[in-house]
Scaffold this active site. Structure first.
Site, PDB file in Angstrom:
ATOM      1  N   ASN A 157      -5.588  -4.878  -6.669  1.00 49.13           N
ATOM      2  CA  ASN A 157      -7.026  -4.415  -6.026  1.00 49.13           C
ATOM      3  C   ASN A 157      -6.667  -2.564  -5.914  1.00 49.13           C
ATOM      4  O   ASN A 157      -8.079  -1.969  -5.412  1.00 49.13           O
ATOM      5  CB  ASN A 157      -6.846  -4.589  -4.318  1.00 49.13           C
ATOM      6  CG  ASN A 157      -7.569  -4.062  -3.601  1.00 49.13           C
ATOM      7  OD1 ASN A 157      -9.758  -3.883  -3.638  1.00 49.13           O
ATOM      8  ND2 ASN A 157      -7.548  -2.847  -2.117  1.00 49.13           N
ATOM      9  N   ASP A 191       3.230   2.744  -3.942  1.00 44.85           N
ATOM     10  CA  ASP A 191       2.828   3.651  -5.201  1.00 44.85           C
ATOM     11  C   ASP A 191       2.937   2.906  -6.431  1.00 44.85           C
ATOM     12  O   ASP A 191       4.080   2.139  -7.312  1.00 44.85           O
ATOM     13  CB  ASP A 191       3.813   5.049  -5.122  1.00 44.85           C
ATOM     14  CG  ASP A 191       2.189   5.723  -5.819  1.00 44.85           C
ATOM     15  OD1 ASP A 191       1.788   5.290  -6.689  1.00 44.85           O
ATOM     16  OD2 ASP A 191       2.750   6.472  -6.460  1.00 44.85           O
ATOM     17  N   VAL A 192       1.856   2.107  -6.359  1.00 41.67           N
ATOM     18  CA  VAL A 192       1.241   1.069  -7.227  1.00 41.67           C
ATOM     19  C   VAL A 192       1.605   1.320  -8.856  1.00 41.67           C
ATOM     20  O   VAL A 192       2.304   1.115  -9.941  1.00 41.67           O
ATOM     21  CB  VAL A 192       0.339  -0.194  -7.633  1.00 41.67           C
ATOM     22  CG1 VAL A 192       0.261  -1.007  -6.570  1.00 41.67           C
ATOM     23  CG2 VAL A 192      -0.736   1.245  -7.522  1.00 41.67           C
ATOM     24  N   TYR A 249     -13.514   7.045 -13.777  1.00 40.66           N
ATOM     25  CA  TYR A 249     -13.186   5.684 -13.514  1.00 40.66           C
ATOM     26  C   TYR A 249     -13.306   4.715 -14.323  1.00 40.66           C
ATOM     27  O   TYR A 249     -12.994   2.922 -13.581  1.00 40.66           O
ATOM     28  CB  TYR A 249     -13.434   6.461 -11.575  1.00 40.66           C
ATOM     29  CG  TYR A 249     -13.784   4.726 -10.712  1.00 40.66           C
ATOM     30  CD1 TYR A 249     -12.885   4.713  -9.615  1.00 40.66           C
ATOM     31  CD2 TYR A 249     -15.088   4.088 -10.696  1.00 40.66           C
ATOM     32  CE1 TYR A 249     -12.006   3.636  -8.509  1.00 40.66           C
ATOM     33  CE2 TYR A 249     -15.206   3.494  -9.924  1.00 40.66           C
ATOM     34  CZ  TYR A 249     -13.839   2.975  -8.947  1.00 40.66           C
ATOM     35  OH  TYR A 249     -13.857   1.592  -8.468  1.00 40.66           O
ATOM     36  N   ASP A 307       0.658  -1.070   0.015  1.00 48.47           N
ATOM     37  CA  ASP A 307       0.423   0.126   0.242  1.00 48.47           C
ATOM     38  C   ASP A 307       0.547   1.027  -0.120  1.00 48.47           C
ATOM     39  O   ASP A 307       2.044   1.126   0.506  1.00 48.47           O
ATOM     40  CB  ASP A 307      -0.662  -0.057   1.398  1.00 48.47           C
ATOM     41  CG  ASP A 307      -2.272   0.675   0.957  1.00 48.47           C
ATOM     42  OD1 ASP A 307      -3.368   0.553   1.131  1.00 48.47           O
ATOM     43  OD2 ASP A 307      -2.275   2.118   0.706  1.00 48.47           O
ATOM     44  N   LYS A 312     -11.671   1.233 -15.278  1.00 45.92           N
ATOM     45  CA  LYS A 312     -12.158  -0.081 -14.741  1.00 45.92           C
ATOM     46  C   LYS A 312     -12.741  -1.053 -15.092  1.00 45.92           C
ATOM     47  O   LYS A 312     -12.163  -2.232 -15.906  1.00 45.92           O
ATOM     48  CB  LYS A 312     -13.370   0.086 -13.620  1.00 45.92           C
ATOM     49  CG  LYS A 312     -12.924   0.839 -13.086  1.00 45.92           C
ATOM     50  CD  LYS A 312     -11.614   0.281 -10.874  1.00 45.92           C
ATOM     51  CE  LYS A 312     -11.271   0.577 -10.552  1.00 45.92           C
ATOM     52  NZ  LYS A 312     -10.688  -0.591  -9.389  1.00 45.92           N
ATOM     53  N   THR A 358     -17.275   0.361   4.681  1.00 50.77           N
ATOM     54  CA  THR A 358     -17.081   0.202   5.811  1.00 50.77           C
ATOM     55  C   THR A 358     -17.007   1.540   6.482  1.00 50.77           C
ATOM     56  O   THR A 358     -17.764   3.011   5.713  1.00 50.77           O
ATOM     57  CB  THR A 358     -15.644  -0.512   5.428  1.00 50.77           C
ATOM     58  OG1 THR A 358     -14.860   0.613   5.312  1.00 50.77           O
ATOM     59  CG2 THR A 358     -15.283  -1.047   4.667  1.00 50.77           C
TER      60      THR A 358
HETATM   61  P1  ADP Z   1     -11.892  -0.005  -1.431  1.00 56.15           P
HETATM   62  O1  ADP Z   1     -13.417   0.507  -1.302  1.00 56.15           O
HETATM   63  O2  ADP Z   1     -11.924  -0.260  -3.263  1.00 56.15           O
HETATM   64  O3  ADP Z   1     -11.826  -0.950  -0.711  1.00 56.15           O
HETATM   65  P2  ADP Z   1     -10.367   1.754  -0.235  1.00 56.15           P
HETATM   66  O4  ADP Z   1     -10.293   3.276  -0.495  1.00 56.15           O
HETATM   67  O5  ADP Z   1     -10.795   1.886   1.485  1.00 56.15           O
HETATM   68  O6  ADP Z   1     -11.398   0.902  -1.655  1.00 56.15           O
HETATM   69  O7  ADP Z   1      -9.105   1.511  -0.353  1.00 56.15           O
HETATM   70  C1  ADP Z   1      -7.770   1.153  -1.504  1.00 56.15           C
HETATM   71  C2  ADP Z   1      -6.665   0.962  -0.501  1.00 56.15           C
HETATM   72  O8  ADP Z   1      -5.834   1.007  -1.826  1.00 56.15           O
HETATM   73  C3  ADP Z   1      -6.392   1.545   0.126  1.00 56.15           C
HETATM   74  O9  ADP Z   1      -5.604   1.301   1.248  1.00 56.15           O
HETATM   75  C4  ADP Z   1      -5.713   2.797  -0.667  1.00 56.15           C
HETATM   76  O10 ADP Z   1      -4.114   3.741   0.244  1.00 56.15           O
HETATM   77  C5  ADP Z   1      -4.513   2.134  -1.165  1.00 56.15           C
HETATM   78  N1  ADP Z   1      -4.038   2.653  -2.817  1.00 56.15           N
HETATM   79  C6  ADP Z   1      -4.679   3.840  -3.557  1.00 56.15           C
HETATM   80  N2  ADP Z   1      -3.806   3.934  -4.498  1.00 56.15           N
HETATM   81  C7  ADP Z   1      -2.123   3.222  -4.112  1.00 56.15           C
HETATM   82  C8  ADP Z   1      -1.014   3.443  -4.904  1.00 56.15           C
HETATM   83  N3  ADP Z   1      -1.440   4.102  -5.882  1.00 56.15           N
HETATM   84  N4  ADP Z   1      -0.075   2.886  -4.874  1.00 56.15           N
HETATM   85  C9  ADP Z   1      -0.517   1.832  -3.150  1.00 56.15           C
HETATM   86  N5  ADP Z   1      -1.995   2.073  -2.997  1.00 56.15           N
HETATM   87  C10 ADP Z   1      -3.132   2.768  -3.144  1.00 56.15           C
END
Ligand code: ADP
Length: 261
Positions: free
Chosen positions: A92, A65-66, A158, A38, A162, A193
């Protein structure tokens, strides 16, 4: 609980919150060593701490950061050094941008949402699929959205990312079939959540989530309620497991029937 992932290694991006965190917990409960990735490193640590507190398999949090390919390559190197191979990858991590029609969306917001949602999925696959390819097969599960197949106002950016993930899933399934790697997607509908309820906190947030995830809490789908992240995790883990051995290239709507009404 069954142990479908005993001694497996599973990498989950966006593992710090929501669907990703629930998926990490479930994979670990079923025996997997989990790598929670994450960009919020603290939240990934919390996921892994919870796994270890529950007596789960040795797991690892990596702040990445992906959308940054060189960071993803480093992350994959760390996974390789620590575990040597990967059995399941769950792409994800994702973001939403302010809903707007294309005529109002600026270049910076396009770059952000494409970089994280679409290129992030591609970069993690590029650098982790080679670790799955150790001869024992494996699975990739991409998290798309019901929005990929819907017509709705203001979600073009968005939903386009997807939709791209669904297309990438089809083609990756072909590209990696010879390596015995199955590639599928899930498309969540409304998932809720405590994190998603704005300024509601503590007890009020929990009550709101309970109300929305109980039948009658939503008129958006056949089941008349929102999903809990665990219900997405269950579908993701099924697709990642050998039980889904004849499923590849599909996009499973996990939406309480929203996409058929
Ligand atoms: P969902 O409802 O789809 O689970 P969330 O926003 O709760 O969505 O979770 C998405 C996760 O992805 C979060 O933990 C966020 O920090 C993570 N995230 C978002 N962008 C990136 C990124 N660029 N690199 C890594 N993690 C990311």
């Amino acid at each position: 609980m069954s142990q479908r992932f005993q001694n497996d290694v599973a990498v989950v991006t966006g593992g710090g919150a929501g669907i990703g965190a629930a998926t990490c917990r479930r994979l670990a409960r079923e025996g997997a060593h989990v790598v929670a990735v994450d960009w919020d490193g603290e939240s990934a640590e919390e996921t892994v701490d919870a796994i270890h507190r529950d007596g789960g398999p040795e797991s690892l949090a990596i702040e990445t950061d992906v959308s940054d390919e060189s960071a993803v390559a480093e992350m994959a190197d760390r996974v390789d050094e620590r575990f040597g191979a990967v059995d399941a990858l769950v792409n994800n991590a994702g973001i939403r941008v302010d809903p707007k029609p294309v005529t109002e969306a600026d270049e910076a917001s396009w770059d952000r949402v494409l970089d994280v949602n679409l290129k992030g999925t591609a970069f993690c696959s590029k650098h982790l699929v080679p670790l799955i390819d150790d001869g024992s097969g494996g699975a990739v599960v991409n998290v798309a959205s019901v929005g990929a197949g819907w017509a709705r106002e203001n979600w073009a950016q968005y939903d386009a990312t997807k939709g791209g993930i669904v297309s990438m899933t089809h083609d990756m399934a072909c590209d990696h079939a010879d390596q015995d790697i199955r590639v599928n997607a899930v498309s969540p509908g409304w998932v809720i959540t405590e994190y998603h309820v704005g300024d509601r906190t503590g007890q009020a947030a929990r009550e709101f989530v309970d109300e929305k995830t109980t039948r009658g809490g939503s008129d958006e789908n056949i089941l008349e309620r929102a999903a809990k992240p665990d219900e997405l995790a269950a579908a993701i883990c099924f697709l990642a497991s050998d039980e889904a051995s004849f499923l590849t290239g599909v996009n499973v709507p996990v939406d309480g029937g929203a996409s058929v009404i």
